[in-house]
Every structure is written in structure tokens, then in C-alpha cells.
Design a protein around this motif. Structure first.
Motif, short mmCIF file in Angstrom:
data_model
loop_
_atom_site.label_atom_id
_atom_site.label_comp_id
_atom_site.label_asym_id
_atom_site.label_seq_id
_atom_site.Cartn_x
_atom_site.Cartn_y
_atom_site.Cartn_z
N ALA A 1 0.83 -1.33 0.05
CA ALA A 1 -0.05 -0.06 0.01
C ALA A 1 0.89 1.26 0.09
N GLU A 2 2.16 1.34 0.78
CA GLU A 2 2.76 2.62 0.83
C GLU A 2 3.70 2.68 -0.22
N VAL A 3 4.03 1.49 -0.86
CA VAL A 3 4.75 1.49 -2.04
C VAL A 3 4.04 2.11 -3.55
N TYR A 4 2.74 1.59 -3.28
CA TYR A 4 1.83 2.10 -4.31
C TYR A 4 1.38 3.39 -4.46
N SER A 5 1.40 3.97 -3.20
CA SER A 5 0.99 5.53 -2.79
C SER A 5 2.42 6.20 -3.53
N ILE A 6 3.38 5.63 -2.88
CA ILE A 6 4.88 6.39 -3.50
C ILE A 6 5.02 6.66 -4.96
N LEU A 7 4.72 5.20 -5.74
CA LEU A 7 4.82 5.39 -7.23
C LEU A 7 3.69 6.22 -7.77
N TYR B 1 9.96 4.58 -13.52
CA TYR B 1 10.32 3.27 -13.67
C TYR B 1 11.87 3.23 -13.70
N LYS B 2 12.91 4.25 -14.24
CA LYS B 2 13.97 4.04 -13.97
C LYS B 2 14.44 4.12 -12.51
N THR B 3 13.93 5.02 -11.83
CA THR B 3 14.28 4.95 -10.55
C THR B 3 13.83 3.66 -9.65
N CYS B 4 12.87 3.03 -9.89
CA CYS B 4 12.67 1.71 -9.42
C CYS B 4 13.61 0.65 -9.80
N PHE B 5 13.86 1.01 -10.96
CA PHE B 5 14.88 -0.24 -11.67
C PHE B 5 16.28 -0.18 -10.96
N LYS B 6 16.69 1.15 -10.62
CA LYS B 6 17.78 1.46 -10.11
C LYS B 6 17.90 1.14 -8.72
N VAL B 7 16.75 1.16 -8.01
CA VAL B 7 16.73 0.90 -6.51
C VAL B 7 16.69 -0.66 -6.23
N LYS B 8 15.93 -1.22 -7.18
CA LYS B 8 15.92 -2.80 -7.21
C LYS B 8 17.29 -3.27 -7.47
N GLN B 9 18.32 -2.79 -8.16
CA GLN B 9 19.53 -3.08 -8.38
C GLN B 9 20.35 -2.78 -7.21
N LEU B 10 20.26 -1.73 -6.29
CA LEU B 10 21.20 -1.22 -5.62
C LEU B 10 20.97 -1.63 -4.22
N TYR B 11 19.58 -1.69 -3.70
CA TYR B 11 19.13 -1.45 -2.35
C TYR B 11 19.89 -2.68 -1.34
N LYS B 12 20.10 -3.84 -2.05
CA LYS B 12 20.67 -4.72 -1.27
C LYS B 12 22.01 -4.56 -0.80
N LYS B 13 22.72 -3.78 -1.37
CA LYS B 13 23.99 -3.24 -0.93
C LYS B 13 24.01 -2.27 0.33
N SER B 14 22.85 -2.06 0.78
CA SER B 14 22.77 -1.00 1.81
C SER B 14 22.12 -1.84 2.84
N GLN B 15 21.73 -1.09 4.30
CA GLN B 15 21.35 -1.74 5.13
C GLN B 15 19.95 -1.40 5.22
N LEU C 1 13.50 3.37 -1.94
CA LEU C 1 12.84 3.87 -2.67
C LEU C 1 12.01 5.47 -2.41
N LYS C 2 11.56 5.28 -1.13
CA LYS C 2 11.01 6.46 -0.44
C LYS C 2 12.35 7.55 -0.71
N ALA C 3 13.42 7.42 -0.11
CA ALA C 3 14.29 8.34 -0.19
C ALA C 3 14.73 8.84 -1.68
N SER C 4 14.72 7.91 -2.52
CA SER C 4 15.05 8.21 -3.78
C SER C 4 13.98 9.01 -4.47
N PHE C 5 12.91 8.83 -4.16
CA PHE C 5 11.76 9.97 -4.76
C PHE C 5 11.72 11.11 -3.99
#
Length: 372
Positions: free
Chosen positions: A239-245, A258-272, A279-283
Motif C-alpha cells: 500500500a505504501e509503495v503504491y502510494s509512493i509510485l 520506472y528508471k528510479t525503481c529499476f535502479k533501486v532494485k539493483q542497488l538497495y541490497k548493498k545498503s542496510q 525507494l522513498k528516499a530516492s523519490f
């Protein structure tokens, strides 16, 4: 335990989930949780800081009475249960984990669960006592924004008001409308009365609760669902991600979202951080893109220490008296700032300013400060 809680939103449509609504909160405690939630939402930091005198004024209590108040509240828990074909989970969490009172500040440590889901966070926003029971009983409908109907007699039993307000007019005025006002802060929800027959004076036998659609038009909704399909295995709170998107597509367009989500998907696991948090921080970063910062520095720093020195110098110019401690910043932000590594991006926001820092070793780093 946190893995299970963090992921229950992915399975909720085929599961049973409930909170125990019998946790007794008095009017002052409910008001305090509302107060603390507002402070938490400003920084997204579980360690909430409040000037001591401000809290004393809000509670209308002396220091010793405030200590007793916080001591009692820290012992109150909210039990929950979740089960589906894969799992059965039972647990509870404290409404506040701990507290510390000093002459200048009061520190309230909130439970990690408040970050897990909007459904949990909203419990801290209610000011009307019956709202807790109603919300907890129909929690799954709220998570899924799924319309539901309830018989009036059952509704009264749920709220322990079956012996009160024989006339529906009185029940609506004293119970239903205050409850809906409480919920409207977080949900677009309305109700319709179901009567026997079509006559205006006929008896009300049930209430139909309807979530108002906040969906995009058909084309935009298809685009949004295509993004959700790409990231469905990474999401914690649908629900929260739907609202952000939804906001992201409206504010920045489909391609950028779309590009923002794709980039976050590729990189977020490297962070804690979780996917949802990154995603929230990126937007948020995108939202500030078209706003002129009060301070904008783009240069090569010889070390993280030089960047920190520059950052605090520039902030001091527009916000005199600022120092690098928890009286101004969250503990997490300070830790990240003092442990900078290559291509590290930091965000911080409170009621006074918003900060974006990107550290690059041997490359141009960026410092942006926005006064709010």
C-alpha cells in the motif's frame, strides 16, 4: 521475528492477521502517541527527541509525574497474530521501547515495528478510543483497502456499545462520526447506511464501509502495475509503495519513475535499508530536484573529514548554533556521516531543514541544504 513482520504485507490477501485491541490506552496516552508520531514523521528516526519543557507543557505534568506516565506507557504492549498456509506467528511489541529524561531533552525510543508497515504506524495516530477496536477488527480490509459491510448489532458489539444509544441517530453522532473522523486522517473512507426498504425513516440494519478510489486513470494505472510487477518480490508494504509510485508518476512521469525503481532494485541490497526505505528516499531526492537549495556545494574533497567540515560550516551560515549532535540530527544520520565511504548518499530532514549529501572519493561530491 522482524523478517516475518516485514514481509506479512506480501501475503496478507491469503492470510489472517489481527491485533489485540484490548490494550487499554487512556486519553492522555492516546494524545501522547499522536504527539510522538508527528515528531517521528519529521525525521523518520525511531529515537524521537522532544525539548523537555515542550513535553511537560503538552502533558501538563511535572518531571516526576512525566516519568511515571512514561513508565506506565512503556509497559503497555500490542499483541498480534498472523497465520496462513506457510506460517503461524504470534507476538507483541511495546508502544514505546524506552525513554530518557534530561534537563534539556526527552528521548523516546519507538519500536522497530512502527517502520514495518503503514498499518502499524497508523495505530499511533488515533485519538478516539473506539477507533482502535474497529481498526484492529477490520485490519485486513484497511491494509488491502477492501470494502466491507457490517451489521449494526455486530458493529455495536465490536465497539462494546451494544447497550448504549438505542437510536441510530445517537449512535451515529456519538460513535460513528467521531470514529470516521479519526480514520479520515489516514484513509479515504466513507460509509453508507443500509436500511430495510427505501423509506427515509426505515430502520438502519447495517453499515457499508467504502474506500474511495485514489487510483490513476486507466493508462497510468497500467503503467504503475507494470512497475509493481517488476519489484513485487522486493516490496514490504504494498500500500505504501503504491502510494509512493502513484505520486512519483504524477510528479515526475512514468519513465523517470520506472528508471528510479529499476535502479533501486539493483542497488538497495548493498545498503542496510529495505527496498521501501531506499525507494522513498530516492523519490524524496527527485522531489527536491527542481527546488533551489539554500546551499549547493559541488567539489572534490580530499577526505570525508573535509566534507564534514565544509558541511557544518555552510549549515552554520544559514542556521546559526547548529552542532553535530543528536539535539539537531538523528543518530543514524550522524553515524552515516562519520562513517562515509565511496559513493555514499545521505538524507536527513526535520522541521527546519532538509539535507542531501553524496560523498565521492577523488571525484566531485555534492552537499545540498534546503531550509524548510
Amino acid at each position: 521475528m522482524f523478517y516475518q513482520i516485514d514481509n506479512f504485507n506480501k501475503r496478507i490477501s491469503n492470510a489472517y492477521f489481527s491485533f489485540d485491541s484490548n490494550t487499554s490506552l487512556n486519553k492522555s496516552e492516546r494524545a501522547f502517541l499522536n504527539y510522538i508520531l508527528k515528531h517521528f514523521l519529521k525525521t523518520d528516526d525511531l529515537k524521537v527527541q522532544v525539548p523537555t519543557q515542550d513535553l511537560l507543557d503538552f502533558l501538563k505534568l511535572e518531571i516526576k509525574e512525566t516519568k511515571l506516565f512514561l513508565e506506565r506507557l512503556s509497559k503497555k504492549t500490542l499483541p498480534y497474530s498472523f497465520y496462513d498456509s506457510q506460517d503461524e506467528i504470534m507476538g507483541s511489541f511495546n508502544l514505546i521501547n524506552s525513554y530518557l529524561i534530561s534537563e534539556e531533552k526527552v528521548y523516546i525510543n519507538l519500536p522497530k515495528e512502527i517502520k514495518c508497515s503503514k498499518a502499524i504506524k497508523i495505530l499511533y495516530s488515533f485519538s478516539y478510543k473506539p477507533t482502535y477496536k474497529f481498526y484492529c477488527f477490520f485490519i485486513k480490509n484497511f491494509i488491502l483497502k477492501q470494502n466491507f459491510k457490517v451489521k449494526l448489532e455486530d458493529f455495536k458489539l465490536i465497539l462494546n456499545s451494544d447497550t448504549k444509544y438505542e437510536r441510530f441517530f445517537d449512535f451515529e453522532k456519538n460513535v460513528l462520526k467521531p470514529l470516521m473522523k479519526d480514520l479520515e486522517l489516514s484513509y479515504k473512507i466513507k460509509y453508507e447506511k443500509i436500511k430495510i426498504g427505501s423509506n427515509l425513516n426505515n430502520k438502519v440494519v447495517a453499515i457499508d464501509f467504502l474506500f474511495e478510489s485514489d487510483a490513476l486513470d486507466v493508462t497510468e494505472d497500467i503503467k504503475l502495475k507494470s512497475i509493481l510487477f517488476m519489484i513485487k518480490s522486493d516490496i514490504q508494504d504494498v500500500a505504501e509503495v503504491y502510494s509512493i509510485l502513484k505520486d512519483g508518476i504524477q510528479n515526475h512521469g512514468y519513465e523517470i519513475a520506472y528508471k528510479t525503481c529499476f535502479k533501486v532494485k539493483q542497488l538497495y541490497k548493498k545498503s542496510q535499508l529495505s527496498f521501501d526505505e531506499v525507494l522513498k528516499a530516492s523519490f524524496k531526492k527527485l522531489d527536491f530536484k527542481d527546488v533551489e537549495p539554500n546551499i549547493f556545494i559541488k567539489k572534490v574533497f580530499s577526505s570525508p573529514k573535509e566534507l564534514k567540515k565544509c558541511f557544518i560550516y555552510e549549515l552554520e551560515k544559514i542556521k546559526p548554533g547548529v552542532i553535530l549532535d543528536t539535539s539537531f540530527f538523528s543518530e543514524k544520520f550522524l553515524q552515516d556521516l562519520f562513517l562515509l565511504n565511496d559513493d555514499k548518499t545521505l538524507y536527513f530532514k526535520n522541521s527546519d531543514f532538509s539535507i542531501f549529501i553524496n560523498w565521492q572519493n577523488n571525484k566531485e561530491s555534492i552537499i545540498k541544504i534546503y531550509l524548510l
